[in-house]
Scaffold this motif. Structure first.
Motif, PDB file in Angstrom:
ATOM      1  N   GLU A   1      43.513  62.848  73.325  1.00 20.01           N
ATOM      2  CA  GLU A   1      43.693  63.859  74.379  1.00 20.01           C
ATOM      3  C   GLU A   1      42.894  63.142  75.813  1.00 20.01           C
ATOM      4  O   GLU A   1      43.657  63.461  76.594  1.00 20.01           O
TER       5      GLU A   1
ATOM      6  N   ASN B   1      36.193  65.357  76.848  1.00 16.85           N
ATOM      7  CA  ASN B   1      35.585  64.719  77.712  1.00 16.85           C
ATOM      8  C   ASN B   1      33.990  64.595  77.316  1.00 16.85           C
ATOM      9  O   ASN B   1      33.341  63.393  77.249  1.00 16.85           O
TER      10      ASN B   1
ATOM     11  N   ALA C   1      45.051  63.064  79.276  1.00 13.39           N
ATOM     12  CA  ALA C   1      44.430  63.575  80.607  1.00 13.39           C
ATOM     13  C   ALA C   1      44.259  62.710  81.522  1.00 13.39           C
ATOM     14  O   ALA C   1      44.460  63.087  82.758  1.00 13.39           O
TER      15      ALA C   1
ATOM     16  N   SER D   1      35.961  69.119  79.746  1.00 11.36           N
ATOM     17  CA  SER D   1      36.584  69.396  78.630  1.00 11.36           C
ATOM     18  C   SER D   1      35.727  69.085  77.390  1.00 11.36           C
ATOM     19  O   SER D   1      35.054  68.310  77.693  1.00 11.36           O
ATOM     20  N   SER D   2      36.386  69.717  76.118  1.00 12.35           N
ATOM     21  CA  SER D   2      35.575  69.282  74.935  1.00 12.35           C
ATOM     22  C   SER D   2      35.768  67.924  74.897  1.00 12.35           C
ATOM     23  O   SER D   2      34.743  67.071  74.419  1.00 12.35           O
TER      24      SER D   2
ATOM     25  N   ASP E   1      39.270  64.913  88.679  1.00 14.58           N
ATOM     26  CA  ASP E   1      40.598  64.970  88.443  1.00 14.58           C
ATOM     27  C   ASP E   1      41.349  63.990  89.462  1.00 14.58           C
ATOM     28  O   ASP E   1      42.386  64.329  89.693  1.00 14.58           O
TER      29      ASP E   1
END
Length: 328
Positions: free
Chosen positions: A216, A5, A220, A2-3, A282
């Motif tokens: 974020e 991350n 997450a 993700s952005s 994940d």
């Protein structure tokens, strides 16, 4: 990936360029930031403890407060106090926030302040609120305390009790840099001096960091999967410090006097998930747990006199734990 991350990884790389030779310190700061915890940095003078904290606050572009702990410091110097003034000709007491009301707080040389001041800081860290004049005032979010202490100067200091050190998510030992890093440090400082002399800031073209990436990331991490056997692995590691007799072939029974609290299990779970998220996964692996176990467990165990007599450190105790506690 993700952005958010990628933004956090870019932040880590930027910090490593500012704080040379202390990659493990930078990683601990990033993991603690994502896990919502606080960090205690212990190291000799000149090992970039303060620089690390300032670099983090500067890159995050968050409100930064520094508290220089001294023996004459009062709790109100940390949390704030009520100030008398006249408003419209009438006496009024209003609360003036202290330096704790910043997103990034540097508690420099925390072991130089008396117990009352340390307790005021640690209470604010735990509750993320300050009570003044009967009102509860919430601290800003994100909120992170980074405390430093010097291990070699003990005269005139007030060492943190083990029960209070337990409130820090991580305790990181900051050592002197190696030869190559020392050369890079000299060159970095020389470059900074040139930039300052020519009035050209090295951060002029630095892209702004989006602090929402931290928020974020925190969200997450809550969704990162951790398998039951990895959960059990975390519990077994912590339980080995409380019940070392379960491992008769190890030296744990001779070395560990007091084991880690449940805060250690919670911290291992959070930081292992943060480590997995940073790696773009994940799910949590046993290596994620092993990566964070030393800074999380080291300050939460008390060693015996025999361990001290043998020159055994908490690092060696944790190495012994990892050798005998196996994933089931």
């Amino acid at each position: 990936m993700s952005s958010a991350n990628q933004n956090i990884i870019d932040l880590e790389n930027t910090l490593n360029q500012s704080v040379i030779g202390q990659e493990h310190v930078v990683r601990a700061l990033i993991l603690s930031l994502l896990s919502g915890g606080h960090v205690l940095l212990e190291g000799l003078p000149g090992t970039a403890k303060t620089r690390s904290v300032k670099a983090l606050a500067d890159n995050l572009q968050l409100a930064f407060g520094r508290i220089q702990f001294t023996p004459d410091l009062l709790p109100s110097d940390v949390t704030g106090s009520e100030v008398y003034r006249e408003v419209g000709g009438k006496p009024d007491l209003s609360f003036k926030p202290g330096p704790i009301f910043n997103s990034i707080v540097l508690a420099d040389e925390i072991n130089r302040a008396p117990a009352k001041v340390q307790a005021a800081l640690l209470e604010a860290m735990a509750e993320e609120t300050v009570t003044a004049a009967g009102d509860t005032v919430h601290l800003p979010q994100p909120f992170m305390v980074l405390a430093t202490q010097n291990p070699i100067e003990q005269e005139g200091t007030y060492p943190l009790p083990e029960a209070q050190m337990d409130r820090f998510l991580m305790k990181v030992d900051v050592a002197y840099p190696k030869v190559d890093a020392e050369l890079d440090i000299i060159r970095l400082v020389r470059s900074e001096e040139k930039s300052h002399h020519s009035q050209q800031s090295t951060t002029t073209n630095k892209p702004e960091f989006d602090v929402n990436a931290v928020l974020e990331g925190k969200e997450a991490i809550k969704s990162i999967h951790i398998a039951e056997n990895v959960e059990q692995y975390i519990v077994d590691i912590v339980m080995s410090t409380r019940e070392p007799e379960l491992y008769p072939n190890s030296a744990l029974g001779r070395w560990v006097a007091v084991g880690a609290s449940p805060r250690a299990s919670i911290a291992l779970d959070r930081c292992a998930r943060a480590s997995a998220w940073l790696a773009g996964r994940d799910f949590v692996t046993p290596d994620d747990v092993r990566t964070v176990v030393h800074p999380i467990l080291g300050h939460r165990i008390s060693l015996t006199f025999d361990a001290a007599a043998e020159g055994i450190s908490s690092t060696e105790v944790i190495d012994e734990i990892l050798q005998h506690v196996l994933l089931t």
